[in-house]
Design a protein around this motif. Structure first.
Motif, short mmCIF file in Angstrom:
data_model
loop_
_atom_site.label_atom_id
_atom_site.label_comp_id
_atom_site.label_asym_id
_atom_site.label_seq_id
_atom_site.Cartn_x
_atom_site.Cartn_y
_atom_site.Cartn_z
N ILE A 1 0.84 -1.20 0.00
CA ILE A 1 0.00 0.00 0.00
C ILE A 1 0.88 1.25 0.00
O ILE A 1 0.67 2.17 -0.79
N ARG A 2 1.82 1.31 0.88
CA ARG A 2 2.82 2.39 0.91
C ARG A 2 4.12 1.78 0.41
O ARG A 2 4.75 1.00 1.10
N TYR A 3 4.53 2.12 -0.82
CA TYR A 3 5.54 1.33 -1.51
C TYR A 3 6.95 1.90 -1.46
O TYR A 3 7.90 1.24 -1.87
N GLY A 4 7.15 3.12 -0.99
CA GLY A 4 8.49 3.63 -0.73
C GLY A 4 9.31 4.01 -1.95
O GLY A 4 10.46 4.40 -1.80
N LEU A 5 8.76 3.90 -3.16
CA LEU A 5 9.48 4.25 -4.38
C LEU A 5 8.97 5.56 -4.94
O LEU A 5 7.87 6.02 -4.61
N THR A 6 9.75 6.17 -5.82
CA THR A 6 9.27 7.31 -6.59
C THR A 6 8.54 6.79 -7.81
O THR A 6 8.60 5.60 -8.15
N LEU A 7 7.86 7.68 -8.52
CA LEU A 7 7.17 7.27 -9.74
C LEU A 7 8.16 6.73 -10.77
O LEU A 7 7.88 5.76 -11.47
N GLY A 8 9.34 7.35 -10.86
CA GLY A 8 10.34 6.87 -11.80
C GLY A 8 10.80 5.45 -11.47
O GLY A 8 10.95 4.61 -12.36
N GLU A 9 11.02 5.18 -10.20
CA GLU A 9 11.42 3.83 -9.80
C GLU A 9 10.30 2.84 -10.04
O GLU A 9 10.54 1.71 -10.48
N GLU A 10 9.08 3.26 -9.74
CA GLU A 10 7.94 2.37 -10.00
C GLU A 10 7.79 2.08 -11.48
O GLU A 10 7.42 0.97 -11.87
N ALA A 11 8.04 3.07 -12.32
CA ALA A 11 7.95 2.85 -13.77
C ALA A 11 8.98 1.82 -14.21
O ALA A 11 8.70 0.95 -15.05
N ARG A 12 10.18 1.88 -13.65
CA ARG A 12 11.21 0.90 -13.96
C ARG A 12 10.79 -0.50 -13.52
O ARG A 12 10.96 -1.49 -14.24
N LEU A 13 10.23 -0.59 -12.30
CA LEU A 13 9.72 -1.87 -11.81
C LEU A 13 8.59 -2.38 -12.68
O LEU A 13 8.53 -3.57 -13.02
N ALA A 14 7.69 -1.49 -13.08
CA ALA A 14 6.54 -1.88 -13.91
C ALA A 14 6.99 -2.40 -15.26
O ALA A 14 6.45 -3.39 -15.77
N ALA A 15 7.98 -1.74 -15.86
CA ALA A 15 8.47 -2.19 -17.15
C ALA A 15 9.00 -3.61 -17.08
O ALA A 15 8.82 -4.41 -18.01
N SER A 16 9.64 -3.94 -15.97
CA SER A 16 10.15 -5.30 -15.77
C SER A 16 9.04 -6.28 -15.44
O SER A 16 8.89 -7.32 -16.07
N ASP A 17 8.21 -5.94 -14.45
CA ASP A 17 7.15 -6.84 -14.01
C ASP A 17 6.18 -7.16 -15.15
O ASP A 17 5.71 -8.31 -15.27
N LEU A 18 5.85 -6.16 -15.95
CA LEU A 18 4.84 -6.32 -17.00
C LEU A 18 5.46 -6.57 -18.37
O LEU A 18 4.74 -6.65 -19.37
N ASP A 19 6.79 -6.67 -18.41
CA ASP A 19 7.52 -6.97 -19.64
C ASP A 19 7.15 -6.00 -20.76
O ASP A 19 6.77 -6.39 -21.86
N ILE A 20 7.28 -4.71 -20.48
CA ILE A 20 6.99 -3.66 -21.45
C ILE A 20 8.29 -3.28 -22.15
O ILE A 20 9.20 -2.73 -21.51
N PRO A 21 8.43 -3.52 -23.45
CA PRO A 21 9.69 -3.24 -24.15
C PRO A 21 9.81 -1.77 -24.55
O PRO A 21 9.92 -1.42 -25.72
N VAL A 22 9.80 -0.89 -23.57
CA VAL A 22 9.82 0.54 -23.81
C VAL A 22 11.22 1.11 -23.60
O VAL A 22 11.96 0.63 -22.73
N ALA A 23 11.58 2.08 -24.40
CA ALA A 23 12.83 2.82 -24.17
C ALA A 23 12.54 3.86 -23.10
O ALA A 23 11.94 4.91 -23.36
N LEU A 24 12.93 3.57 -21.88
CA LEU A 24 12.53 4.37 -20.72
C LEU A 24 13.74 5.08 -20.12
O LEU A 24 14.74 4.45 -19.78
N THR A 25 13.63 6.39 -19.98
CA THR A 25 14.65 7.19 -19.31
C THR A 25 14.03 7.88 -18.11
O THR A 25 12.95 8.46 -18.21
#
Length: 416
Positions: free
Chosen positions: A202-226
């Motif tokens: 519920i309280r995840y301790g990450l920033t949105l940028g870190e969560e986006a990085r985690l999401a790209a891995s967890d959901l296998d999104i082949p995005v060029a993410l900076t």
């Protein structure tokens, strides 16, 4: 003034992490006065302008996304000569005038005359038509550090659409206003929704940028993410310690105190109680006309919760978005956060909720909608069964430790 670090994840996926210097170029000194913490927007338009130069940019943002001096992204981008060709609005719209859950229509920005595409209306993801002619998508959204908030889900939908059309995504990062503490249960992915997109606490301790990085891995999104990180911020810092201006991230989170309580108090949305929508203290108070505040407070005070006190109040919701007790005098209990560093909003709210369930077993109505917020049915079943808060929290520990390990490769601001 910067460097790139590339990390390959799941074959095609690559993360580019921009490590910003804490000093500044001559341009930075002329535009942004020296501050200990600079959000990603400040870093992007000074140290990292090359990410956007000569490109047609689509920007996902709202009016709460401001720089260290309170200036909005659109103004900063235009002043830097960045070619904004489209704006994308999350829940509440670009101007944050829409109520929670209210669909937002598309329009045209009066200052830039570029289209504003809603990502919280007929679609939650950018369409091919919306993305036509865009070279890079920038996301700058003021996340609040709680799983229920829809901005991560919006970011994920943007990343997925961008991957399909081979458009790179740049996240302008911001501090997590709740710091790096993690609390609560891990979401069961069978309950994925806009208010719970990833298997995180519920309280995840990450920033949105870190969560986006985690999401790209967890959901296998082949995005060029900076990710353009926040300069000068570390995970132990709460928002009040950053020196940055606070802007309400949504119409019902008007104060930093409300943001601090929200990871716990939002659970009451899934009950028969009002969370104070339609008042000036939404998510800082809960109540119902039938609530026995004396009996509840007597038990709550015996729990000796850290960093918070509770008191009895009365409030009348006017035009509440959840339609609970409209124009009705409500007996309520209000949070007063006394020590944000030691305040555990999830445990405090769970304590309050279990006590209310014991005092009013037939009226609290921890129902099916609760499961969507709680990320599964287990928490509801434990509350109805009469489990103690301590016993419930003990069942979360293994999941939280596994989450720490899973998140580790995607962290930008020190250990979780």
């Amino acid at each position: 003034m910067h460097r790139y670090r590339l990390t390959r994840v799941k074959g095609l996926l690559a993360f580019a992490v921009l490590a910003a210097c804490h000093g500044g170029s001559g341009l930075a000194a002329s535009v942004v006065a020296p501050r200990s913490v600079r959000p990603g927007i400040d870093v992007a338009v000074t140290d990292s302008i090359g990410l956007f130069r000569g490109k047609r940019v689509g920007l996902v943002t709202n009016v709460a996304a401001v720089d260290a001096h309170g200036v909005g992204d659109i103004t900063r981008f235009r002043a830097a000569g960045i070619n904004l060709v489209a704006l994308f609005a999350p829940e509440h719209g670009l101007t944050e005038s829409a109520a929670p859950g209210e669909h937002v229509g598309s329009s045209v920005d009066s200052s830039t005359h570029v289209p504003i595409y809603s990502l919280y209306g007929r679609t939650v993801a950018p369409t091919a038509e919306m993305l036509a002619g865009i070279d890079v998508i920038v996301v700058d959204l003021p996340d609040v550090g709680a799983r229920y908030f829809s901005y991560l889900a919006t970011t994920v939908e943007v990343m997925k659409a961008a991957a399909v059309h081979r458009i790179p995504v740049v996240i302008l990062d911001r501090p997590n206003p709740l710091g790096g503490t993690i609390e609560g249960n891990i979401l069961d992915t069978a309950f994925t929704s806009m208010v719970g997109r990833l298997a995180v606490p519920i309280r995840y301790g990450l920033t949105l940028g870190e969560e986006a990085r985690l999401a790209a891995s967890d959901l296998d999104i082949p995005v060029a993410l900076t990710v353009v990180p926040v300069a000068g911020w570390h995970r132990s810092m709460l928002f009040a310690q950053t020196g940055l201006p606070f802007r309400a991230p949504s119409p019902n989170l008007q104060t930093l105190a409300a943001v601090q309580a929200y990871p716990g108090s939002c659970l009451f949305e899934g009950t028969a109680l009002s969370v104070g929508r339609g008042t000036d203290a939404a998510y800082l108070q809960v109540g119902a006309p039938w609530l026995d505040t004396t009996a509840v407070l007597q038990r709550v005070r015996q729990a000796h919760l850290a960093g918070v006190t509770f008191r009895a109040v009365q409030f009348t919701p006017h035009a509440p978005g959840d339609k609970k007790f409209a124009d009705t005098l409500v007996a309520g209990i209000r949070w007063e956060v006394t020590d944000p560093q030691h305040f555990d909003p999830v445990f405090a709210s769970l304590t309050l909720l279990t006590i209310m369930q014991a005092v009013h077993p037939g009226q609290v109505k921890v129902g099916g909608s609760f499961d969507r917020l709680a990320g599964g049915k287990t928490l509801r079943e434990a509350i109805v069964r009469g489990d103690t808060p301590a016993a419930i929290v003990a069942t979360w520990r293994a999941g939280l430790e596994a989450y720490r390990l899973r998140a580790r490769p995607f962290l930008l601001y020190g250990a979780l």
